[in-house]
Design an enzyme around this catalytic site. Structure first.
Site, PDB file in Angstrom:
ATOM      1  N   SER A  31       1.104  -0.891  -0.096  1.00 54.65           N
ATOM      2  CA  SER A  31      -0.157  -0.021   0.541  1.00 54.65           C
ATOM      3  C   SER A  31       1.088   0.944   0.087  1.00 54.65           C
ATOM      4  CB  SER A  31      -0.540   0.048   1.419  1.00 54.65           C
ATOM      5  OG  SER A  31      -0.632  -0.144   2.099  1.00 54.65           O
ATOM      6  N   THR A 163     -37.942  27.760 -12.768  1.00 51.52           N
ATOM      7  CA  THR A 163     -38.238  26.439 -12.409  1.00 51.52           C
ATOM      8  C   THR A 163     -38.450  25.549 -13.386  1.00 51.52           C
ATOM      9  OG1 THR A 163     -40.573  26.589 -12.529  1.00 51.52           O
ATOM     10  CG2 THR A 163     -39.137  27.162 -10.510  1.00 51.52           C
ATOM     11  N   HIS A 164     -37.517  24.620 -13.911  1.00 50.28           N
ATOM     12  CA  HIS A 164     -37.874  22.840 -15.003  1.00 50.28           C
ATOM     13  C   HIS A 164     -36.749  23.393 -15.502  1.00 50.28           C
ATOM     14  CE1 HIS A 164     -41.479  21.445 -13.312  1.00 50.28           C
ATOM     15  NE2 HIS A 164     -42.015  22.635 -12.870  1.00 50.28           N
ATOM     16  N   SER A 285     -10.584  24.794 -28.277  1.00 49.04           N
ATOM     17  CA  SER A 285     -10.783  23.970 -29.791  1.00 49.04           C
ATOM     18  C   SER A 285      -9.237  23.558 -30.800  1.00 49.04           C
ATOM     19  CB  SER A 285     -11.928  23.552 -30.222  1.00 49.04           C
ATOM     20  OG  SER A 285     -11.706  22.907 -31.509  1.00 49.04           O
ATOM     21  N   LYS A 291     -13.324  28.347 -31.075  1.00 48.12           N
ATOM     22  CA  LYS A 291     -14.565  28.203 -29.327  1.00 48.12           C
ATOM     23  C   LYS A 291     -13.493  28.630 -28.287  1.00 48.12           C
ATOM     24  CE  LYS A 291     -17.002  24.938 -29.537  1.00 48.12           C
ATOM     25  NZ  LYS A 291     -16.734  24.071 -29.391  1.00 48.12           N
ATOM     26  N   ASN A 293     -14.454  27.004 -24.403  1.00 44.36           N
ATOM     27  CA  ASN A 293     -14.761  26.078 -23.806  1.00 44.36           C
ATOM     28  C   ASN A 293     -15.134  26.199 -22.249  1.00 44.36           C
ATOM     29  OD1 ASN A 293     -15.721  24.754 -26.422  1.00 44.36           O
ATOM     30  ND2 ASN A 293     -14.111  23.657 -26.761  1.00 44.36           N
ATOM     31  N   GLU A 298     -17.202  21.949 -17.044  1.00 48.59           N
ATOM     32  CA  GLU A 298     -17.515  20.442 -16.891  1.00 48.59           C
ATOM     33  C   GLU A 298     -17.389  19.583 -16.223  1.00 48.59           C
ATOM     34  OE1 GLU A 298     -17.890  20.222 -21.808  1.00 48.59           O
ATOM     35  OE2 GLU A 298     -16.435  22.161 -21.941  1.00 48.59           O
ATOM     36  N   GLN A 330      -7.015  -2.352   4.466  1.00 52.31           N
ATOM     37  CA  GLN A 330      -7.192  -1.231   3.244  1.00 52.31           C
ATOM     38  C   GLN A 330      -6.948  -0.452   1.967  1.00 52.31           C
ATOM     39  OE1 GLN A 330      -2.757  -2.520   3.143  1.00 52.31           O
ATOM     40  NE2 GLN A 330      -3.276  -3.460   1.075  1.00 52.31           N
TER      41      GLN A 330
HETATM   42  N1  ARG Z   1      -1.464  -1.341   5.127  1.00 48.84           N
HETATM   43  C1  ARG Z   1      -2.192  -2.097   6.059  1.00 48.84           C
HETATM   44  C2  ARG Z   1      -3.998  -0.532   5.801  1.00 48.84           C
HETATM   45  O1  ARG Z   1      -4.368  -0.246   5.524  1.00 48.84           O
HETATM   46  C3  ARG Z   1      -1.329  -1.182   7.376  1.00 48.84           C
HETATM   47  C4  ARG Z   1      -2.424  -2.210   8.352  1.00 48.84           C
HETATM   48  C5  ARG Z   1      -1.792  -3.778   7.874  1.00 48.84           C
HETATM   49  N2  ARG Z   1      -2.259  -4.562   9.695  1.00 48.84           N
HETATM   50  C6  ARG Z   1      -2.078  -5.740   9.562  1.00 48.84           C
HETATM   51  N3  ARG Z   1      -2.880  -7.059   9.743  1.00 48.84           N
HETATM   52  N4  ARG Z   1      -2.144  -6.497   7.755  1.00 48.84           N
HETATM   53  O2  ARG Z   1      -4.766  -0.994   6.050  1.00 48.84           O
END
Ligand code: ARG
Length: 465
Positions: A31, A163-164, A285, A291, A293, A298, A330
């Site tokens: 992560s 409205t509408h 554009s 143009k 835009n 948007e 996670q």
């Molecule tokens: N990267 C993990 C999360 O976001 C951290 C916690 C990990 N804990 C574990 N028991 N593997 O949840």
């Protein structure tokens, strides 16, 4: 996959395992690409934890000082890029800890005493949510200020209210802009509420069942600025409702911004011609040289799908999870970051667009004069003379039909025609058909009358300080 240069790093697996994670599994498991955003919170949490461990005699003061200095050094170097993030170390927590052990050796190995990554990540995420809420509140207030700036310029700009998407009754442009201020002030409240419930320290919940060591939860909570302690260790590591709540608030902000974006798109069209969006917020554009835009308006509209999607993702991840921590959690991180970052950028862009948009007050005023926007006044005139509203509404409707057949506006009908529809019409009806007067007659709290709009501007300005 980069290979770890860290000598102290064994990852979270330690010697329990003989085999390394399969590379594709490792990539899915890691992560650090996104949770590196937690670095400042992770370090703050670890420093608070180390100080508490020392004051409880669980580590020495000397170790505490080494850990604290080491953590600050590691934070600086990871943030500047001097130290590389290592995917093999899975997440921000293991990256920081491993680099700390590299730097200070054994003292670093004592940091994780009486702690789990489960209470650590819950703490980091709550701190992130609270910090993000503060930033969002500032950005919301900046946009509210911009709306007030334009509202003050356009107290006397009349435009059709719709409205509408059909012209309905005249209003002030200031009143229309302040409608968005009203939405945003509720959004602000929702963000503050989310921060309020995030404000509990999970530290001490351990992996799921707390710790046997004599820690001081109050001390770490106070050091990190939390107002309360979580009251159940299983819940503390196992829920992310605070993130869901903040993202729900983000979704509503973005829904409101998307409506503002849509109005700017409409108003900037040649069909409306009510507004020219600043060049800093417009695109050309690649094909058509003429143009201009409204791409940013948007996008502010289009990003709503993404933020609402983040909320759905979060709810779906958490629903049905057995207690307590599960790695599924996670998956709550990326939607949280994405929602906060998307909404922050859109609030800033919306502010810039509002401040730089030039309104075509002449076109707006002309639009008020076409479409019988004062038809309700005609009915009200008769009601003032004691004609029942339903009958008055019917007579005014008939007169709209007559005006349409003659190809003129209601206000162009002569008195004889009006009297033909109802004997109580007199010469003073002409004043009633003046749109300025029509707006100012709507003199009630929340209405578009000049004095009401001015006092609303003052109220909001006082609130924004
Ligand atoms: N990267 C993990 C999360 O976001 C951290 C916690 C990990 N804990 C574990 N028991 N593997 O949840």
């Amino acid at each position: 996959m980069s290979t770890s240069e860290s000598k102290g790093a064994k990852g979270a697996r330690g010697r329990r395992f003989e085999q390394a994670l399969d590379p594709v599994a490792a990539a899915l498991n890691a992560s650090v690409d996104f949770d590196r955003r937690l670095l400042p919170h992770d370090v703050a949490g670890s420093i608070a934890h180390a100080e508490m461990l020392a004051s409880r005699g669980l580590i020495t003061a000397e170790d505490r000082d080494k850990i604290t200095a080491g953590l600050k050094m590691v934070e600086g170097k990871l943030a500047s890029g001097e130290l590389a993030w290592d995917d093999a170390l899975e997440d921000v927590h293991m990256n920081v800890e491993a680099r700390l052990v590299d730097a200070i050796g054994d003292a670093g190995r004592r940091l994780h005493t009486a702690r789990s990554r489960n209470d650590q990540v819950a703490t980091d995420l709550r701190l992130y949510a609270i910090g993000s809420a503060e930033q969002l509140i500032d950005l919301i207030d900046e946009l509210r200020r911009a709306l007030v700036v334009q509202a003050k310029k356009h107290v006397d700009t009349l435009m059709p209210g719709y409205t509408h998407l059909q012209r309905a009754q005249p209003v002030r442009l200031a009143h229309h802009l302040l409608a968005y201020e009203a939405m945003l002030s509720r959004d602000r409240g929702r963000v503050a509420d989310a921060a309020y419930r995030a404000d509990e320290s999970p530290l001490g919940s351990g992996a799921l069942a707390g710790t046997t060591l004599p820690i001081d939860r109050e001390q770490t909570a106070r050091a990190l600025g939390f107002g309360e302690l979580t009251r159940n260790s299983l819940d503390a590591v196992g829920d992310r409702d605070f993130a869901i709540e903040l993202v729900a608030a983000c979704a509503l902000i973005q829904i409101h911004l998307s409506r503002l974006g849509e109005e700017l798109v409409l108003w900037a069209s040649q069909e409306f011609g009510f507004a020219r969006i600043g060049e800093a917020y417009s695109s050309g554009s690649s094909l058509m040289p003429q143009k201009k835009n409204p791409d940013l308006a948007e996008l502010v509209r289009g990003k709503a799908g993404r933020v609402m999607g983040a909320w759905v993702t979060l709810c779906t991840v958490v629903k049905g999870l057995p207690l307590a921590y599960n790695k599924d959690l996670q998956e709550t991180q990326e939607p949280l970051y994405d929602a906060v970052e998307t909404v922050s950028a859109c609030l800033e862009v919306a502010r810039g667009m509002i401040l730089t948009t030039v309104f075509d007050t002449v076109r707006m005023r002309a639009a008020v004069g076409a479409g019988h926007l004062v038809a309700t006044e005609l009915a009200d005139y008769l009601v003032a003379k004691n004609v029942p509203f339903r009958e008055a509404h019917d007579i005014a409707g008939h007169l709209v039909r007559v005006a349409d057949e003659r190809g003129v506006e209601l206000s162009a009908l002569d008195l004889a025609t009006l009297r033909g529809a109802h004997a109580l019409f007199e010469a003073d009806v002409a004043e009633w058909l003046d749109p300025d007067r029509a707006v100012d007659r709507r003199d009630l709290v929340g209405g578009p009358a000049r004095e009401r709009v001015l006092s609303e501007i003052s109220r909001v300005e006082a609130e924004l300080g």
